[in-house]
Design a protein around this motif. Structure first.
Motif, PDB file in Angstrom:
ATOM      1  N   HIS A 129      -6.699  11.436   0.134  1.00 24.04           N
ATOM      2  CA  HIS A 129      -7.730  12.404  -0.254  1.00 24.04           C
ATOM      3  C   HIS A 129      -8.306  13.098   0.994  1.00 24.04           C
ATOM      4  O   HIS A 129      -8.487  14.322   1.001  1.00 24.04           O
ATOM      5  N   LYS A 147      -4.548   5.421  -0.823  1.00 23.18           N
ATOM      6  CA  LYS A 147      -5.087   6.339  -1.839  1.00 23.18           C
ATOM      7  C   LYS A 147      -6.358   7.020  -1.333  1.00 23.18           C
ATOM      8  O   LYS A 147      -6.598   8.200  -1.591  1.00 23.18           O
ATOM      9  N   TYR A 148      -7.179   6.265  -0.638  1.00 22.38           N
ATOM     10  CA  TYR A 148      -8.423   6.811  -0.070  1.00 22.38           C
ATOM     11  C   TYR A 148      -8.114   7.863   0.995  1.00 22.38           C
ATOM     12  O   TYR A 148      -8.661   8.982   0.966  1.00 22.38           O
ATOM     13  N   HIS A 166      -7.952   0.505  -1.845  1.00 18.92           N
ATOM     14  CA  HIS A 166      -6.567   0.859  -1.536  1.00 18.92           C
ATOM     15  C   HIS A 166      -6.640   1.920  -0.443  1.00 18.92           C
ATOM     16  O   HIS A 166      -6.969   3.082  -0.710  1.00 18.92           O
ATOM     17  N   CYS A 177      -9.277   4.922  -5.763  1.00 18.92           N
ATOM     18  CA  CYS A 177      -8.630   4.107  -4.722  1.00 18.92           C
ATOM     19  C   CYS A 177      -8.949   2.621  -4.906  1.00 18.92           C
ATOM     20  O   CYS A 177      -8.967   1.867  -3.917  1.00 18.92           O
ATOM     21  N   TRP A 224       0.809  -1.222   0.000  1.00 14.78           N
ATOM     22  CA  TRP A 224       0.000   0.000   0.000  1.00 14.78           C
ATOM     23  C   TRP A 224       0.843   1.274   0.000  1.00 14.78           C
ATOM     24  O   TRP A 224       0.466   2.267  -0.623  1.00 14.78           O
TER      25      TRP A 224
END
Length: 525
Positions: free
Chosen positions: A193, A189-190, A186, A127, A19
């Protein structure tokens, strides 16, 4: 990463979660000055970041304090399933707490899943979020029967799903239980944000800032190891292990559990869905996309931290399983994760103690932190805004049910005492000179138990093996090159620095010349 042709040689040399690789993570400064905010949030994982996002959205001034780097703890080492299917749990919850509490647990985690889905849709977050059915499968008659009972529990509390006869793998199963419309994503990535949204709203984030204590009062103050203080109306303890226990004694009410993950290129295509075995040893499967290529995450080999066999054996067992089920072309990543399990398997989320209502805690997610961590943040928001939540009584840390909590409390603390005594009595025959490069072990020097790791360049790193929490003796973890405590799960680097609590102080270090001198000194250490 270096790979070899034989199967056992495929394992990457260095443990590294997928990750965090190839991701441009934002960086934040260390806290250098005293500050005042509305809410102080300790811990930069999914609970802390989601809490900060929700509260900043409500117009509150928030500060997040992270001891290391954001998203590098349990959140960065997850399997990243977003689901309310948390192993075989609902039949047990109905038996122990009744149908309404079992239903509440399901609803809290389903609300969390729906919140994540809504965030992804609303903000168009790229994500790798995808809806998947989640399966528990049984390979023995004993667990097939347990799955039938769990299916009855699903029906009693209204969970969409049911029993099926097979799963699309080369695994002989007796039956399987599906929970429909769950998800995977993921997590980094989430959460990146959400981090950007927090800073846009004026939220403060500090890395390399270790919270060590709280001065209680109407506006509690979080004290940090370097000196600066952060005062707020509320403090949220969102670190993996609570950095502050108050009078809750959380270290006696949870145990630490490790599991292992491989990210592999498989010879056979992945058929979709998320899977976990009901039987031991646990095996968990899901797909992931790495640089546009499909990978399979193979997870399992759960055991109490600091207890059990050589940790590299756990990776090899997963590798053998993957080879049997899929055929392996390559192993791209390997890493391990640590999770805390409460006495009754429900997380502790809420007021740390009844007499300190402005200090809230979230811990003990039992490997299901993506949903439970999000549920914790949603509950924190409601509590801080003064909204009633049905989940407050479910998760309250002050609960202590006679069954199973009391029995488990006695069992866990007997386990701790056993390891405390056992470690003091063990005197290994190994000496520092016996170690090869990149090898660690407990050694004996002049009748004293020490820990030694010889790095790849041949340099020795010597530490005292007595954990700085309550004095248990740590054990060498070869898979992660760390010293792990079998009592409450504290972990230290090979140089003695704290990786995970509840320990706050590092292991005492010795240099090699000091060790030589001490070895010839009858007075010992």
């Amino acid at each position: 990463m270096t790979h070899h042709d034989d199967i056992s040689g495929k394992l990457p040399q260095v443990p590294e979660p997928y990750w965090r690789d190839l991701i441009d993570l934002p960086e934040f400064p260390q806290l250098n000055d005293d500050i005042q905010v509305d809410v102080v949030i300790v811990g930069g994982g999914i609970t802390g970041i989601t809490s900060a996002y929700l509260l900043a959205n409500e117009g509150l001034k928030v500060a997040v304090l992270e001891a290391g780097k954001l998203l590098n703890g349990t959140t960065g080492h997850t399997t990243a399933k977003v689901t309310a299917q948390h192993d075989l749990i609902y039949d047990e919850f109905i038996q122990n707490f009744g149908r309404s509490k079992a239903r509440l647990y399901y609803e809290a985690n389903t609300d969390a899943l729906n919140f994540i889905k809504q965030m992804v849709d609303e903000h168009q977050i790229d994500c790798d979020f995808s809806e998947q059915d989640a399966y528990i499968y049984a390979t023995t008659d004993q667990y097939a029967d347990k799955l039938r009972k769990e299916a009855d529990a699903y029906e009693k509390i209204g969970i969409e799903g049911g029993l099926v006869d097979s799963i699309p793998f080369n695994i002989k199963v007796k039956n399987a239980l599906v929970m429909k419309n769950q998800a995977q994503f993921h997590p980094i990535k989430y959460l990146i944000h959400l981090i950007h949204k927090i800073t846009e709203k004026g939220g403060l984030i500090f890395e390399h800032t270790t919270a060590v204590n709280i001065e209680t009062g109407e506006r509690p103050t979080v004290l940090t190891s370097e000196g600066p203080r952060v005062t707020g109306s509320r403090v949220l303890s969102c670190s993996h292990f609570p950095f502050y226990e108050g009078t809750g004694f959380y270290s006696t009410r949870m145990y630490a559990d490790r599991s292992y993950i491989l990210a592999v290129k498989a010879k056979k295509p992945y058929p979709g869905g998320m899977y976990i075995s009901a039987d031991q040893p646990i095996r968990s499967l899901r797909a992931a996309t790495v640089n546009g290529e499909e990978m399979v995450l193979i997870v399992g080999e759960s055991h109490k931290t600091g207890q059990g066999k050589d940790t590299m054996e756990h990776y090899k067992a997963l590798e053998e399983f993957g080879e049997q089920v899929f055929g392996l072309d390559d192993i791209i990543y390997r890493w391990s994760a640590q999770d805390l399990v409460t006495l009754d398997k429900i997380p502790y989320i809420g007021k740390i103690t009844s007499d300190q209502p402005n200090i809230l805690i979230a811990t003990g997610y039992r490997k299901w932190g993506m949903s439970n961590g999000t549920a914790a943040a949603l509950l924190f928001r409601d509590m801080i805004l003064g909204k009633k939540s049905a989940y407050e009584s479910l998760y309250t840390p002050s609960r202590f049910y006679a069954h199973p909590s009391l029995k488990n409390f006695l069992v866990e603390n007997a386990n701790v005492v056993g390891h405390l005594i056992k470690g003091k009595l063990e005197m290994p025959n190994t000496r520092a000179d016996d170690l090869s490069n990149d090898e660690g072990a407990v050694i004996t020097v002049n009748g004293h138990r020490k820990g030694a790791y010889k790095d790849k360049d041949g340099k020795l790193h010597i530490v005292d093996t007595t954990c700085t929490h309550i004095g248990c003796e740590v054990e060498w973890n070869s898979g992660d090159r760390s010293w792990d405590c079998p009592c409450h799960g504290s972990r230290f680097s090979y140089t003695g620095e704290v990786i995970e609590g509840p320990a706050e102080k590092p292991l005492q270090q010795y240099d090699y010349t000091m060790l030589d001198n001490l070895a010839s000194d009858d007075s010992g250490y």
